[in-house]
Write a protein that holds these residues in place. Structure first.
Motif, PDB file in Angstrom:
ATOM      1  N   TRP A  11       0.857  -1.195   0.000  1.00 13.33           N
ATOM      2  CA  TRP A  11       0.000   0.000   0.000  1.00 13.33           C
ATOM      3  C   TRP A  11       0.885   1.235   0.000  1.00 13.33           C
ATOM      4  CZ3 TRP A  11      -5.051   0.066   3.369  1.00 13.33           C
ATOM      5  CH2 TRP A  11      -5.917   1.036   2.855  1.00 13.33           C
ATOM      6  N   GLY A  12       1.171   1.713  -1.195  1.00 14.84           N
ATOM      7  CA  GLY A  12       2.026   2.874  -1.342  1.00 14.84           C
ATOM      8  C   GLY A  12       1.251   4.173  -1.378  1.00 14.84           C
ATOM      9  N   GLY A  13       1.973   5.242  -1.693  1.00 16.46           N
ATOM     10  CA  GLY A  13       1.334   6.546  -1.756  1.00 16.46           C
ATOM     11  C   GLY A  13       0.397   6.690  -2.930  1.00 16.46           C
ATOM     12  N   SER A  14       0.723   6.052  -4.067  1.00 20.89           N
ATOM     13  CA  SER A  14      -0.055   6.242  -5.284  1.00 20.89           C
ATOM     14  C   SER A  14      -0.960   5.073  -5.644  1.00 20.89           C
ATOM     15  CB  SER A  14       0.885   6.522  -6.461  1.00 20.89           C
ATOM     16  OG  SER A  14       1.800   5.453  -6.647  1.00 20.89           O
ATOM     17  N   ARG A  15      -0.728   3.879  -5.053  1.00 21.92           N
ATOM     18  CA  ARG A  15      -1.587   2.752  -5.397  1.00 21.92           C
ATOM     19  C   ARG A  15      -1.541   1.691  -4.302  1.00 21.92           C
ATOM     20  NH1 ARG A  15       1.413  -1.119  -9.890  1.00 21.92           N
ATOM     21  NH2 ARG A  15       3.501  -1.075  -8.971  1.00 21.92           N
ATOM     22  N   LEU A  16      -2.558   0.837  -4.320  1.00 23.45           N
ATOM     23  CA  LEU A  16      -2.667  -0.294  -3.403  1.00 23.45           C
ATOM     24  C   LEU A  16      -2.801  -1.562  -4.230  1.00 23.45           C
ATOM     25  CD1 LEU A  16      -3.342  -1.878  -0.776  1.00 23.45           C
ATOM     26  CD2 LEU A  16      -5.703  -1.044  -1.001  1.00 23.45           C
ATOM     27  N   ARG A  17      -1.966  -2.537  -3.908  1.00 25.12           N
ATOM     28  CA  ARG A  17      -2.053  -3.854  -4.544  1.00 25.12           C
ATOM     29  C   ARG A  17      -2.297  -4.879  -3.445  1.00 25.12           C
ATOM     30  NH1 ARG A  17       3.612  -4.190  -7.361  1.00 25.12           N
ATOM     31  NH2 ARG A  17       4.128  -2.964  -5.510  1.00 25.12           N
ATOM     32  N   LEU A  18      -3.382  -5.653  -3.583  1.00 28.47           N
ATOM     33  CA  LEU A  18      -3.743  -6.670  -2.608  1.00 28.47           C
ATOM     34  C   LEU A  18      -3.814  -8.029  -3.283  1.00 28.47           C
ATOM     35  CD1 LEU A  18      -6.655  -4.889  -0.691  1.00 28.47           C
ATOM     36  CD2 LEU A  18      -4.430  -5.516   0.286  1.00 28.47           C
ATOM     37  N   TRP A  19      -3.327  -9.044  -2.578  1.00 34.28           N
ATOM     38  CA  TRP A  19      -3.410 -10.415  -3.073  1.00 34.28           C
ATOM     39  C   TRP A  19      -3.982 -11.312  -1.977  1.00 34.28           C
ATOM     40  CZ3 TRP A  19       0.955  -7.363  -3.603  1.00 34.28           C
ATOM     41  CH2 TRP A  19       1.374  -7.060  -4.910  1.00 34.28           C
ATOM     42  N   LEU A  20      -4.815 -12.260  -2.360  1.00 34.96           N
ATOM     43  CA  LEU A  20      -5.277 -13.316  -1.468  1.00 34.96           C
ATOM     44  C   LEU A  20      -4.481 -14.560  -1.819  1.00 34.96           C
ATOM     45  CD1 LEU A  20      -7.311 -14.220   0.727  1.00 34.96           C
ATOM     46  CD2 LEU A  20      -8.828 -14.941  -1.138  1.00 34.96           C
ATOM     47  N   ARG A  21      -3.715 -15.063  -0.835  1.00 36.95           N
ATOM     48  CA  ARG A  21      -2.827 -16.192  -1.094  1.00 36.95           C
ATOM     49  C   ARG A  21      -3.238 -17.407  -0.271  1.00 36.95           C
ATOM     50  NH1 ARG A  21       3.470 -14.796  -1.398  1.00 36.95           N
ATOM     51  NH2 ARG A  21       3.360 -16.881  -2.291  1.00 36.95           N
ATOM     52  N   GLN A  22      -3.070 -18.562  -0.871  1.00 37.24           N
ATOM     53  CA  GLN A  22      -3.165 -19.824  -0.144  1.00 37.24           C
ATOM     54  C   GLN A  22      -1.848 -20.551  -0.357  1.00 37.24           C
ATOM     55  OE1 GLN A  22      -6.347 -22.525  -1.188  1.00 37.24           O
ATOM     56  NE2 GLN A  22      -6.158 -23.588   0.759  1.00 37.24           N
ATOM     57  N   GLY A  23      -1.078 -20.666   0.728  1.00 38.51           N
ATOM     58  CA  GLY A  23       0.267 -21.189   0.582  1.00 38.51           C
ATOM     59  C   GLY A  23       1.079 -20.270  -0.315  1.00 38.51           C
ATOM     60  N   LYS A  24       1.659 -20.825  -1.375  1.00 42.63           N
ATOM     61  CA  LYS A  24       2.445 -20.019  -2.320  1.00 42.63           C
ATOM     62  C   LYS A  24       1.634 -19.571  -3.529  1.00 42.63           C
ATOM     63  CE  LYS A  24       6.869 -22.220  -1.160  1.00 42.63           C
ATOM     64  NZ  LYS A  24       8.051 -22.960  -1.689  1.00 42.63           N
ATOM     65  N   SER A  25       0.351 -19.925  -3.573  1.00 40.35           N
ATOM     66  CA  SER A  25      -0.476 -19.619  -4.740  1.00 40.35           C
ATOM     67  C   SER A  25      -1.314 -18.362  -4.513  1.00 40.35           C
ATOM     68  CB  SER A  25      -1.406 -20.792  -5.061  1.00 40.35           C
ATOM     69  OG  SER A  25      -0.651 -21.958  -5.332  1.00 40.35           O
ATOM     70  N   VAL A  26      -1.391 -17.510  -5.536  1.00 40.83           N
ATOM     71  CA  VAL A  26      -2.252 -16.333  -5.503  1.00 40.83           C
ATOM     72  C   VAL A  26      -3.628 -16.731  -6.022  1.00 40.83           C
ATOM     73  CG1 VAL A  26      -2.661 -14.035  -6.444  1.00 40.83           C
ATOM     74  CG2 VAL A  26      -0.344 -14.714  -5.773  1.00 40.83           C
ATOM     75  N   ILE A  27      -4.652 -16.503  -5.191  1.00 38.98           N
ATOM     76  CA  ILE A  27      -6.022 -16.866  -5.581  1.00 38.98           C
ATOM     77  C   ILE A  27      -6.704 -15.700  -6.284  1.00 38.98           C
ATOM     78  CG2 ILE A  27      -8.252 -17.676  -4.747  1.00 38.98           C
ATOM     79  CD1 ILE A  27      -6.801 -18.796  -2.274  1.00 38.98           C
ATOM     80  N   PRO A  33      -6.901   2.553  -4.215  1.00 38.54           N
ATOM     81  CA  PRO A  33      -6.242   3.862  -4.177  1.00 38.54           C
ATOM     82  C   PRO A  33      -5.044   3.876  -3.229  1.00 38.54           C
ATOM     83  CG  PRO A  33      -8.232   3.900  -2.843  1.00 38.54           C
ATOM     84  CD  PRO A  33      -8.205   2.564  -3.533  1.00 38.54           C
ATOM     85  N   GLY A  34      -4.058   4.691  -3.580  1.00 35.35           N
ATOM     86  CA  GLY A  34      -2.918   4.871  -2.706  1.00 35.35           C
ATOM     87  C   GLY A  34      -3.279   5.676  -1.471  1.00 35.35           C
ATOM     88  N   VAL A  35      -2.361   5.707  -0.534  1.00 39.28           N
ATOM     89  CA  VAL A  35      -2.594   6.397   0.739  1.00 39.28           C
ATOM     90  C   VAL A  35      -2.925   7.868   0.529  1.00 39.28           C
ATOM     91  CG1 VAL A  35      -1.439   7.163   2.858  1.00 39.28           C
ATOM     92  CG2 VAL A  35      -1.240   4.781   2.117  1.00 39.28           C
ATOM     93  N   THR A  36      -2.286   8.511  -0.444  1.00 39.64           N
ATOM     94  CA  THR A  36      -2.505   9.948  -0.658  1.00 39.64           C
ATOM     95  C   THR A  36      -3.790  10.249  -1.416  1.00 39.64           C
ATOM     96  OG1 THR A  36      -1.193   9.905  -2.692  1.00 39.64           O
ATOM     97  CG2 THR A  36      -0.031  10.410  -0.628  1.00 39.64           C
ATOM     98  N   ALA A  37      -4.488   9.217  -1.889  1.00 42.91           N
ATOM     99  CA  ALA A  37      -5.710   9.430  -2.670  1.00 42.91           C
ATOM    100  C   ALA A  37      -6.958   8.897  -1.982  1.00 42.91           C
ATOM    101  CB  ALA A  37      -5.560   8.778  -4.043  1.00 42.91           C
ATOM    102  N   LEU A  38      -6.870   8.584  -0.687  1.00 43.87           N
ATOM    103  CA  LEU A  38      -8.008   7.988   0.014  1.00 43.87           C
ATOM    104  C   LEU A  38      -9.130   8.994   0.230  1.00 43.87           C
ATOM    105  CD1 LEU A  38      -6.210   5.860   2.754  1.00 43.87           C
ATOM    106  CD2 LEU A  38      -7.241   5.059   0.620  1.00 43.87           C
ATOM    107  N   THR A  39     -10.364   8.536   0.053  1.00 49.53           N
ATOM    108  CA  THR A  39     -11.540   9.344   0.385  1.00 49.53           C
ATOM    109  C   THR A  39     -12.213   8.843   1.650  1.00 49.53           C
ATOM    110  OG1 THR A  39     -12.889   7.956  -1.086  1.00 49.53           O
ATOM    111  CG2 THR A  39     -11.951   9.971  -2.017  1.00 49.53           C
ATOM    112  N   ASP A  40     -11.884   7.611   2.072  1.00 51.89           N
ATOM    113  CA  ASP A  40     -12.350   7.050   3.343  1.00 51.89           C
ATOM    114  C   ASP A  40     -11.137   6.717   4.199  1.00 51.89           C
ATOM    115  OD1 ASP A  40     -15.224   6.989   3.089  1.00 51.89           O
ATOM    116  OD2 ASP A  40     -14.962   5.430   1.566  1.00 51.89           O
ATOM    117  N   SER A  41     -11.379   6.265   5.413  1.00 54.01           N
ATOM    118  CA  SER A  41     -10.275   5.867   6.274  1.00 54.01           C
ATOM    119  C   SER A  41      -9.567   4.658   5.677  1.00 54.01           C
ATOM    120  CB  SER A  41     -10.795   5.524   7.663  1.00 54.01           C
ATOM    121  OG  SER A  41     -11.539   4.309   7.622  1.00 54.01           O
TER     122      SER A  41
END
Length: 306
Positions: A11-27, A33-41
């Motif tokens: 979660w950087g200043g300009s973007r957020l990347r999220l992954w759901l992982r099971q073991g070593k696999s990305v599901i 939005p990045g931290v500097t572009a948030l409209t909610d908490s």
């Protein structure tokens, strides 16, 4: 074999990347939005994005980047260099979001090679991930570069991140392109050309990084007097900035035979090209792969010590 389900994110200043992982696999993967572009908490933004992922029963979430800054979700104080994976993992801050345990990875601080203070958030996780992916980086001394808004040059020695130096190359280029006369005449809307970039690298090689500010104005003058196109002009400006950054790194860190570039997309490719133009062997590590590997390393250290 570990089959635990975990939510991991950068979660950087300009973007957020999220992954759901099971073991070593990305599901699944989601961007936000990045931290500097948030409209909610930060908490509400996070919970809204991972809402249906909760049905998979994740054990916890672990996040790195600006989410741990004073402007983020909660502050995770910097770990000082030199730092190992274990030392970074031990300093993670633990909170909860609607009953889900969340771990926030700390950034790093150091006295940089110029004798000044320096900080990073998120890049430390990518560096740890690069060491996890490439065993050769875990022993001896190595130089890595992480291109971005705030470009990072980092030294790792025998598994420790020992020092680093920041140059706001991406931010400088964006500001000059959008808000200066160098980007006038259509340049602010143009993508930089490969020919222009190569010409910028050549000019830095001819004149040296110390003349960067004078060479930068050629971006404007060549458009007026030589009919340089906006695309060539923006490529030229990018070549000057990146070429000067690479040239200066030789002064900061000494002779470079090989450099690991951590990142993805056109910017990382430009650094590989700029390094190659100076005779330096550059190997690339994918930025997403480095984040995922780094967060996995930190999680393993945390679980082993708990």
């Amino acid at each position: 074999m570990d089959q635990s389900i975990v939510i991991v994110g950068d979660w950087g200043g300009s973007r957020l990347r999220l992954w759901l992982r099971q073991g070593k696999s990305v599901i699944h993967r989601r961007d936000g939005p990045g931290v500097t572009a948030l409209t909610d908490s930060p908490e509400k933004t996070f919970l809204d994005l991972v809402g249906d992922w909760r049905e998979a029963g994740p054990d916890h979430a672990i996040l790195c980047g600006m989410v741990g800054s004073r402007m983020g979700w909660t502050e995770a104080p910097y770990a000082p260099c030199p730092a190992t994976t274990g030392e970074i993992a031990a300093r993670a801050v633990r909170i909860e979001a609607a009953g889900l345990p969340v771990r926030i990875v700390p950034g790093l601080s150091c006295v940089n090679p110029l004798g000044g203070p320096d900080v990073m958030r998120g890049e430390e996780t990518q560096i740890l991930g690069a060491m996890s992916l490439d065993a050769a980086l875990r022993s001896g001394r190595h130089l890595l570069v992480l291109p971005g808004t705030h470009n990072k040059w980092a030294v790792v020695e025998d598994g420790q991140i020992t020092t680093f130096l920041t140059a706001p190359i991406g931010e400088t280029f964006a500001l000059l392109k959008a808000h200066s006369t160098l980007g006038a005449g259509g340049g602010s809307l143009a993508e930089g050309s490969a020919a222009g970039f190569a010409r910028g690298l050549t000019r830095i090689a001819e004149q040296g990084a110390g003349r960067l500010t004078h060479l930068m104005f050629e971006t404007r003058a060549r458009q007026l007097l030589e009919a340089m196109t906006p695309a060539d002009a923006m490529g030229f400006l990018s070549g000057l900035l990146i070429g000067a950054d690479v040239a200066a790194a030789r002064d900061w860190f000494g002779p470079m035979e090989a450099v690991t570039v951590i990142g993805d997309g056109p910017l990382a490719a430009l650094y590989v090209q700029a390094l190659a133009a100076t005779g330096v062997t550059a190997s690339a590590v994918d930025g997403d792969a480095a984040v995922l590997a780094g967060l996995s390393m930190i999680t393993r250290h945390q679980d082993a010590s708990s």
